[in-house]
Design a protein around this motif. Structure first.
Motif, PDB file in Angstrom:
ATOM      1  N   ASP A  59       0.826  -1.207   0.000  1.00 49.88           N
ATOM      2  CA  ASP A  59       0.000   0.000   0.000  1.00 49.88           C
ATOM      3  C   ASP A  59       0.858   1.254   0.000  1.00 49.88           C
ATOM      4  OD1 ASP A  59      -2.614   1.253   0.121  1.00 49.88           O
ATOM      5  OD2 ASP A  59      -2.121   1.802   2.174  1.00 49.88           O
ATOM      6  N   GLU A  60       1.923   1.256   0.810  1.00 48.96           N
ATOM      7  CA  GLU A  60       2.798   2.427   0.862  1.00 48.96           C
ATOM      8  C   GLU A  60       3.534   2.627  -0.462  1.00 48.96           C
ATOM      9  OE1 GLU A  60       3.027   4.820   3.117  1.00 48.96           O
ATOM     10  OE2 GLU A  60       1.402   3.848   4.220  1.00 48.96           O
ATOM     11  N   ALA A  61       3.910   1.532  -1.113  1.00 55.47           N
ATOM     12  CA  ALA A  61       4.572   1.647  -2.417  1.00 55.47           C
ATOM     13  C   ALA A  61       3.622   2.240  -3.451  1.00 55.47           C
ATOM     14  CB  ALA A  61       5.086   0.288  -2.867  1.00 55.47           C
ATOM     15  N   ARG A  62       2.360   1.857  -3.410  1.00 56.00           N
ATOM     16  CA  ARG A  62       1.377   2.428  -4.335  1.00 56.00           C
ATOM     17  C   ARG A  62       1.167   3.915  -4.044  1.00 56.00           C
ATOM     18  NH1 ARG A  62      -0.696  -1.655  -7.281  1.00 56.00           N
ATOM     19  NH2 ARG A  62      -0.830  -3.724  -6.316  1.00 56.00           N
ATOM     20  N   LYS A  63       1.121   4.289  -2.766  1.00 56.37           N
ATOM     21  CA  LYS A  63       0.949   5.692  -2.411  1.00 56.37           C
ATOM     22  C   LYS A  63       2.112   6.544  -2.916  1.00 56.37           C
ATOM     23  CE  LYS A  63      -1.796   5.111   1.827  1.00 56.37           C
ATOM     24  NZ  LYS A  63      -1.779   5.277   3.298  1.00 56.37           N
ATOM     25  N   LEU A  64       3.280   5.935  -3.012  1.00 56.01           N
ATOM     26  CA  LEU A  64       4.454   6.646  -3.509  1.00 56.01           C
ATOM     27  C   LEU A  64       4.495   6.689  -5.033  1.00 56.01           C
ATOM     28  CD1 LEU A  64       7.095   5.226  -1.000  1.00 56.01           C
ATOM     29  CD2 LEU A  64       6.279   7.602  -1.106  1.00 56.01           C
ATOM     30  N   GLY A  65       3.486   6.133  -5.685  1.00 55.69           N
ATOM     31  CA  GLY A  65       3.403   6.191  -7.135  1.00 55.69           C
ATOM     32  C   GLY A  65       4.002   5.004  -7.844  1.00 55.69           C
ATOM     33  N   GLY A  66       4.229   3.912  -7.119  1.00 57.83           N
ATOM     34  CA  GLY A  66       4.816   2.730  -7.725  1.00 57.83           C
ATOM     35  C   GLY A  66       3.799   1.884  -8.465  1.00 57.83           C
ATOM     36  N   ARG A  67       4.271   1.170  -9.471  1.00 56.08           N
ATOM     37  CA  ARG A  67       3.485   0.138 -10.155  1.00 56.08           C
ATOM     38  C   ARG A  67       3.883  -1.181  -9.495  1.00 56.08           C
ATOM     39  NH1 ARG A  67       5.454   0.013 -15.512  1.00 56.08           N
ATOM     40  NH2 ARG A  67       7.314   1.071 -14.715  1.00 56.08           N
ATOM     41  N   VAL A  68       3.037  -1.693  -8.626  1.00 55.04           N
ATOM     42  CA  VAL A  68       3.422  -2.736  -7.676  1.00 55.04           C
ATOM     43  C   VAL A  68       2.900  -4.103  -8.095  1.00 55.04           C
ATOM     44  CG1 VAL A  68       3.439  -3.418  -5.247  1.00 55.04           C
ATOM     45  CG2 VAL A  68       3.346  -0.980  -5.859  1.00 55.04           C
ATOM     46  N   HIS A  69       3.774  -5.100  -8.005  1.00 57.08           N
ATOM     47  CA  HIS A  69       3.418  -6.494  -8.240  1.00 57.08           C
ATOM     48  C   HIS A  69       3.826  -7.293  -7.001  1.00 57.08           C
ATOM     49  CE1 HIS A  69       3.127  -5.335 -12.488  1.00 57.08           C
ATOM     50  NE2 HIS A  69       4.269  -4.695 -12.277  1.00 57.08           N
ATOM     51  N   VAL A  70       3.004  -8.225  -6.599  1.00 59.03           N
ATOM     52  CA  VAL A  70       3.279  -9.058  -5.425  1.00 59.03           C
ATOM     53  C   VAL A  70       3.320 -10.515  -5.863  1.00 59.03           C
ATOM     54  CG1 VAL A  70       2.525  -9.746  -3.123  1.00 59.03           C
ATOM     55  CG2 VAL A  70       2.148  -7.389  -3.913  1.00 59.03           C
ATOM     56  N   MET A  71       4.347 -11.221  -5.420  1.00 62.78           N
ATOM     57  CA  MET A  71       4.498 -12.640  -5.754  1.00 62.78           C
ATOM     58  C   MET A  71       4.761 -13.419  -4.468  1.00 62.78           C
ATOM     59  SD  MET A  71       7.389 -14.469  -8.221  1.00 62.78           S
ATOM     60  CE  MET A  71       6.654 -13.840  -9.720  1.00 62.78           C
ATOM     61  N   TRP A  72       4.080 -14.540  -4.317  1.00 63.59           N
ATOM     62  CA  TRP A  72       4.303 -15.458  -3.198  1.00 63.59           C
ATOM     63  C   TRP A  72       4.911 -16.740  -3.743  1.00 63.59           C
ATOM     64  CZ3 TRP A  72       3.113 -14.507   1.999  1.00 63.59           C
ATOM     65  CH2 TRP A  72       2.426 -13.313   2.241  1.00 63.59           C
ATOM     66  N   THR A  73       5.941 -17.234  -3.080  1.00 62.82           N
ATOM     67  CA  THR A  73       6.569 -18.477  -3.526  1.00 62.82           C
ATOM     68  C   THR A  73       7.102 -19.254  -2.329  1.00 62.82           C
ATOM     69  OG1 THR A  73       8.161 -19.431  -5.093  1.00 62.82           O
ATOM     70  CG2 THR A  73       8.850 -17.446  -3.902  1.00 62.82           C
ATOM     71  N   ASP A  74       7.384 -20.515  -2.542  1.00 57.99           N
ATOM     72  CA  ASP A  74       7.816 -21.387  -1.455  1.00 57.99           C
ATOM     73  C   ASP A  74       9.280 -21.152  -1.101  1.00 57.99           C
ATOM     74  OD1 ASP A  74       5.302 -22.510  -1.348  1.00 57.99           O
ATOM     75  OD2 ASP A  74       5.826 -24.200  -2.648  1.00 57.99           O
ATOM     76  N   THR A  75       9.704 -21.768   0.000  1.00 58.19           N
ATOM     77  CA  THR A  75      11.100 -21.735   0.413  1.00 58.19           C
ATOM     78  C   THR A  75      11.975 -22.359  -0.668  1.00 58.19           C
ATOM     79  OG1 THR A  75      10.551 -21.827   2.756  1.00 58.19           O
ATOM     80  CG2 THR A  75      12.731 -22.633   2.132  1.00 58.19           C
ATOM     81  N   VAL A  76      13.118 -21.754  -0.887  1.00 56.09           N
ATOM     82  CA  VAL A  76      14.102 -22.280  -1.838  1.00 56.09           C
ATOM     83  C   VAL A  76      15.181 -22.997  -1.041  1.00 56.09           C
ATOM     84  CG1 VAL A  76      15.869 -21.638  -3.513  1.00 56.09           C
ATOM     85  CG2 VAL A  76      13.631 -20.531  -3.575  1.00 56.09           C
ATOM     86  N   LYS A  77      15.472 -24.227  -1.406  1.00 53.09           N
ATOM     87  CA  LYS A  77      16.407 -25.044  -0.620  1.00 53.09           C
ATOM     88  C   LYS A  77      17.872 -24.790  -0.935  1.00 53.09           C
ATOM     89  CE  LYS A  77      13.049 -28.749   0.150  1.00 53.09           C
ATOM     90  NZ  LYS A  77      12.759 -30.195   0.015  1.00 53.09           N
ATOM     91  N   GLY A  78      18.166 -24.023  -1.974  1.00 52.22           N
ATOM     92  CA  GLY A  78      19.544 -23.713  -2.324  1.00 52.22           C
ATOM     93  C   GLY A  78      19.625 -23.146  -3.722  1.00 52.22           C
TER      94      GLY A  78
END
Length: 379
Positions: free
Chosen positions: A60-79
């Motif tokens: 939300d704060e990034a959008r308020k600052l005028g950013g074009r925001v993308h959010v990605m969720w991903t699993d733990t990386v083992k290495g």
């Protein structure tokens, strides 16, 4: 990696207000990431680690600052071998990438492709982000490192002791000597990483492949390069290791604890093809506002993820000669001398007591607030 069940994410038990969390998010985005209106911003979250409410505030704060925001969720990386190509591709092009994910642990000390500012955010829950640790202006710690780094780097030797008997010392390679120094980067902060971290929390890395002495081991915690099973160990009693030129040459302690330590180091080293009995480097916490309430018994990885920034902790990188190795050895309440001068004294970064340092940071924040030492580190 750990899970959010280790932390209390119940909104009714939150210690810090939404205003506190938003203030910290803006601190990271504006002063840490140097974000501008129109920037493309990627927020990369780790399933089971990042608290959604904290990610939502950053978004939300990034959008308020005028950013074009993308959010990605991903699993733990083992290495490094487990890096999903689609995720790597995603963070190559944005102007700003916020890593609420320890995939950044693989990137911290190695070159990576792509443009833009990349920030590893250590504060992934509501109360972590809203705490004073997240609220001290980022530029305060840039100024501290701007002054601390050259002081440490100009020394010829270091010496580390602790209350449990650690006594290790080594030389500091001078310009033109090995090991090869990291190439300077315009975005460098002075903590030795190849991407920024929020909050800033450690001094630059010092090589220990020429160091000798002894070091007490109570825990081995993951360095963030690979995930092991178990992901670190806590010893029932401390083991003293003898070190000669970075290599472990002896173990002293309860036989069961020694056997546990040796077996685990050999297991981790064998799993990734690295020499187990090596301590290759170290760095120490510089940020006294780092407070940790969850101890190592609640998850070694998540404990170390936070506590390494407190001046009460110095941690050594072990297993393999290449920094940062596969495991960290945290040591509590160190006294660290450079050319005989105490810079850390029994877990206090006494460098911050200097009047000239306090005067310099006043341009960016209140030194009384920034340098108040949080003593709670979960042990």
């Amino acid at each position: 990696m750990g899970t959010l069940e280790r932390f209390n994410c119940d909104a009714s038990h939150r210690k810090y207000s939404e205003q506190d969390v938003r203030r910290a998010a803006r601190n990271m985005l504006i002063d840490g990431c140097e974000m501008k209106a129109g920037d493309e911003v990627l927020i990369l979250n780790e399933n089971g680690i990042t608290e959604p409410a904290a990610s939502d505030i950053i978004e939300d704060e990034a959008r308020k600052l005028g950013g074009r925001v993308h959010v990605m969720w991903t699993d733990t990386v083992k290495g490094p071998e487990d890096m999903p190509p689609s995720v790597v591709k995603a963070f190559e092009s944005p102007d700003v990438t916020i890593f609420n994910h320890m995939i950044a642990g693989v990137l911290r000390m190695v070159p990576f492709n792509g443009r833009g500012m990349k920030m590893l955010n250590f504060l992934q829950t509501w109360d972590q982000l809203g705490s004073p640790f997240g609220q001290v202006p980022y530029k305060v710690w840039l100024e501290v490192l701007k002054n601390l780094g050259p002081r440490l780097g100009s020394a010829k030797s270091w010496h580390i002791t602790c209350p449990l008997g650690s006594d290790l010392s080594g030389p500091i390679p001078q310009p033109g000597q090995s090991p090869k120094q990291a190439k300077a980067d315009a975005k460098a902060t002075g903590d030795g990483f190849t991407l920024r971290t929020f909050p800033l929390g450690v001094c630059q890395v010092f090589d220990s492949m020429q160091a000798s002495g002894r070091l007490v081991v109570r825990w081995l915690t993951p360095s963030g390069i690979h995930v092991f099973e178990p992901n670190g160990i806590a010893l029932a009693s401390p083991v003293m290791i003898e070190i000669h030129h970075g290599r472990i040459t002896g173990f002293d302690g309860d036989p069961q604890a020694v056997a546990q330590l040796r077996a685990y180091m050999e297991k981790c080293g064998g799993a990734v093809g690295k020499e187990p009995y090596i301590v290759n480097s170290w760095h120490a916490g510089i940020n006294p506002r780092c407070a940790v309430t969850a101890g190592p018994d609640q998850g070694l990885d998540q404990w170390m993820y936070m506590v390494h920034a407190n001046p009460r902790i110095v941690h050594f990188h072990a297993i393999g000669p290449v920094q940062p190795g596969e495991m960290s050895i945290p040591v509590v309440d160190p006294t660290i001398e450079f050319d005989g001068e105490k810079v850390w004294d029994a877990g206090r970064l006494v460098f911050l007591d200097r009047a000239d340092v306090r005067d310099k940071v006043r341009a960016f924040g209140d030194p009384d607030f920034a340098f108040q030492h949080e003593l709670e580190i979960g042990v």
